[in-house]
Write an enzyme that holds these catalytic residues in place. Structure first.
Site, short mmCIF file in Angstrom:
data_model
loop_
_atom_site.label_atom_id
_atom_site.label_comp_id
_atom_site.label_asym_id
_atom_site.label_seq_id
_atom_site.Cartn_x
_atom_site.Cartn_y
_atom_site.Cartn_z
N SER A 113 7.35 -31.66 45.28
CA SER A 113 6.67 -31.43 43.99
C SER A 113 7.61 -31.86 42.87
O SER A 113 8.30 -31.04 42.29
CB SER A 113 6.29 -29.96 43.85
OG SER A 113 5.53 -29.55 44.96
N LYS B 188 -0.42 -31.86 41.10
CA LYS B 188 0.26 -30.79 41.86
C LYS B 188 0.83 -29.73 40.91
O LYS B 188 0.66 -28.52 41.12
CB LYS B 188 1.37 -31.39 42.71
CG LYS B 188 2.31 -30.39 43.35
CD LYS B 188 1.60 -29.47 44.33
CE LYS B 188 2.52 -28.34 44.78
NZ LYS B 188 1.84 -27.38 45.63
N LYS C 116 9.91 -23.75 38.95
CA LYS C 116 10.14 -25.17 38.68
C LYS C 116 8.81 -25.90 38.47
O LYS C 116 8.65 -26.69 37.54
CB LYS C 116 10.93 -25.78 39.84
CG LYS C 116 11.14 -27.26 39.81
CD LYS C 116 10.27 -28.08 40.78
CE LYS C 116 10.10 -27.58 42.16
NZ LYS C 116 9.33 -28.40 43.08
P1 NAD Z 1 13.31 -26.05 51.07
O1 NAD Z 1 14.34 -25.65 50.07
O2 NAD Z 1 12.98 -25.14 52.19
O3 NAD Z 1 13.72 -27.47 51.71
C1 NAD Z 1 14.35 -28.51 51.02
C2 NAD Z 1 15.32 -29.19 51.97
O4 NAD Z 1 15.91 -30.31 51.30
C3 NAD Z 1 16.48 -28.28 52.42
O5 NAD Z 1 16.53 -28.25 53.83
C4 NAD Z 1 17.72 -28.94 51.80
O6 NAD Z 1 18.87 -28.81 52.60
C5 NAD Z 1 17.26 -30.38 51.71
N1 NAD Z 1 18.00 -31.18 50.73
C6 NAD Z 1 18.30 -30.87 49.45
N2 NAD Z 1 18.96 -31.89 48.85
C7 NAD Z 1 19.05 -32.87 49.79
C8 NAD Z 1 19.61 -34.18 49.78
N3 NAD Z 1 20.20 -34.69 48.70
N4 NAD Z 1 19.53 -34.91 50.92
C9 NAD Z 1 18.96 -34.41 52.03
N5 NAD Z 1 18.40 -33.18 52.10
C10 NAD Z 1 18.46 -32.43 50.99
O7 NAD Z 1 12.01 -26.41 50.22
P2 NAD Z 1 10.49 -26.48 50.73
O8 NAD Z 1 9.87 -25.12 50.58
O9 NAD Z 1 10.43 -27.21 52.03
O10 NAD Z 1 9.87 -27.41 49.58
C11 NAD Z 1 10.10 -28.80 49.50
C12 NAD Z 1 9.23 -29.36 48.37
O11 NAD Z 1 7.86 -29.08 48.66
C13 NAD Z 1 9.51 -28.73 47.01
O12 NAD Z 1 9.36 -29.69 46.01
C14 NAD Z 1 8.45 -27.64 46.89
O13 NAD Z 1 8.17 -27.33 45.53
C15 NAD Z 1 7.30 -28.29 47.62
N6 NAD Z 1 6.31 -27.39 48.23
C16 NAD Z 1 6.70 -26.28 48.92
C17 NAD Z 1 5.72 -25.45 49.49
C18 NAD Z 1 6.09 -24.19 50.28
O14 NAD Z 1 5.18 -23.40 50.57
N7 NAD Z 1 7.36 -23.98 50.66
C19 NAD Z 1 4.37 -25.77 49.36
C20 NAD Z 1 4.01 -26.94 48.68
C21 NAD Z 1 4.99 -27.74 48.12
#
Ligand code: NAD
Length: 293
Positions: free
Chosen positions: A99, A174, A243
């Protein structure tokens, strides 16, 4: 013909189940996460290979998916020191499924287009549960040809796939969706806390909401499963929701359209982020408001 290798960067709460569905659909996946433990979860999966760096993924894969926390991280990965953006080749496809901020995404698309690299933004909705069962809602921005190319990949992870416009449009929709969702959650929580203080059983209140016009996604899916049982473990962090709200509020401000309610909503979510423990789930907003009395 075997499916093209998909590079997947960001194996967090959402990335892991999304990759599992890509593997199930027959796509070979090369994954990378800064956290090595995230990659180790796929040790037993044939079809998955762990990369040593994001740069390696960019070198090896014709299609690259980013599932990262926010635009700051995406921009750093692409254009920061040693960033992979400049090394992408014409014909490769970059898809940002996190997102991110729509304005940053539009800029990234323009910059990559100069290199002959198409960019598609394809953020998702539905949370961890729908990421697991492959029924995510995916809102897509980008040029039609690139979107068409990405469709089989999206079909492996989602159910409702809507091409909403040019690059950045998916991320705009989104952020706005999450504003609507976050405001509905906040309203439901404030109402439940007040009802509880008056002495009404909040389970009954929620039951009534769900049979009445106050029903929303929170009352239907979150109040009983994550809030009233005090589990607060939906898998979507409160910091990520804040965010998204900030992105939506900034977007509305940029458009110059009405946004007083969005600003107020963002303020409460920001206060909750400061007031709750680090890493709190977004459903802990209920706990935060309960403790405000
Ligand atoms: P999360 O924090 O669980 O996962 C993010 C991952 O990215 C982590 O494993 C982290 O180590 C990795 N990361 C960070 N910087 C990095 C880099 N430079 N290189 C490689 N890996 C890196 O987050 P999430 O809940 O999986 O969400 C991911 C995205 O999806 C976000 O933008 C969030 O807003 C969106 N989202 C989340 C949900 C939800 O229910 N969790 C639902 C819809 C959308």
């Amino acid at each position: 013909m075997s499916a093209a290798k998909v590079g997947f960067i960001g194996l967090g709460m959402m990335g892991v189940p999304m990759v599992r569905n890509l593997l199930r659909a027959g796509f070979p996946v090369q994954g990378f996460d800064l956290d090595a433990a995230a990659m180790a979860q796929f040790a037993d999966d044939t079809g998955f290979s762990a990369a040593a760096s994001a740069g390696q993924v960019a070198q090896d894969c014709p299609v690259l998916i980013l599932m990262l926390p926010d635009s700051r991280i995406v921009d750093q990965l692409l254009w920061g020191e040693g960033g992979l953006g400049a090394h992408l080749q014409p014909g490769q496809l970059l898809i940002d499924m996190g997102s991110s901020d729509p304005v940053h995404s539009r800029d990234n698309a323009a910059r990559l287009a100069e290199q002959g690299v198409p960019f598609v933004d394809a953020p998702v909705s539905g949370g961890v549960k729908r990421a697991r069962d492959g029924s995510l809602s995916i809102m897509i921005g980008g040029e039609a040809v690139a979107v068409e190319q990405a469709m089989p990949i999206f079909q492996a992870m989602g159910k409702t796939l809507v091409h909403v416009g040019a690059a950045g449009a998916g991320h705009a929709v989104k952020a706005l969706n999450n504003y609507v969702s976050a405001s509905g959650l906040l309203a439901a929580c404030e109402a439940l806390v007040a009802a509880e203080k008056f002495g009404i059983d909040p389970h009954l209140v929620n039951q009534v909401f769900n049979a009445s016009t106050g029903k929303n996604n929170t009352t239907e899916h979150k109040v009983e499963n994550f809030m009233l049982n005090e589990a607060f473990n939906s898998g979507f962090a409160l910091a990520l929701m804040r965010k998204d709200l900030q992105t939506a509020q900034g977007f509305i401000e940029r458009m110059g359209t009405a946004g007083g309610f969005a600003a107020q909503c963002l303020q409460t979510w920001s206060q909750a982020e400061v007031g709750l423990e680090r890493g709190a789930d977004h459903t802990a907003m209920f706990k935060f408001l309960r403790e405000q009395q």
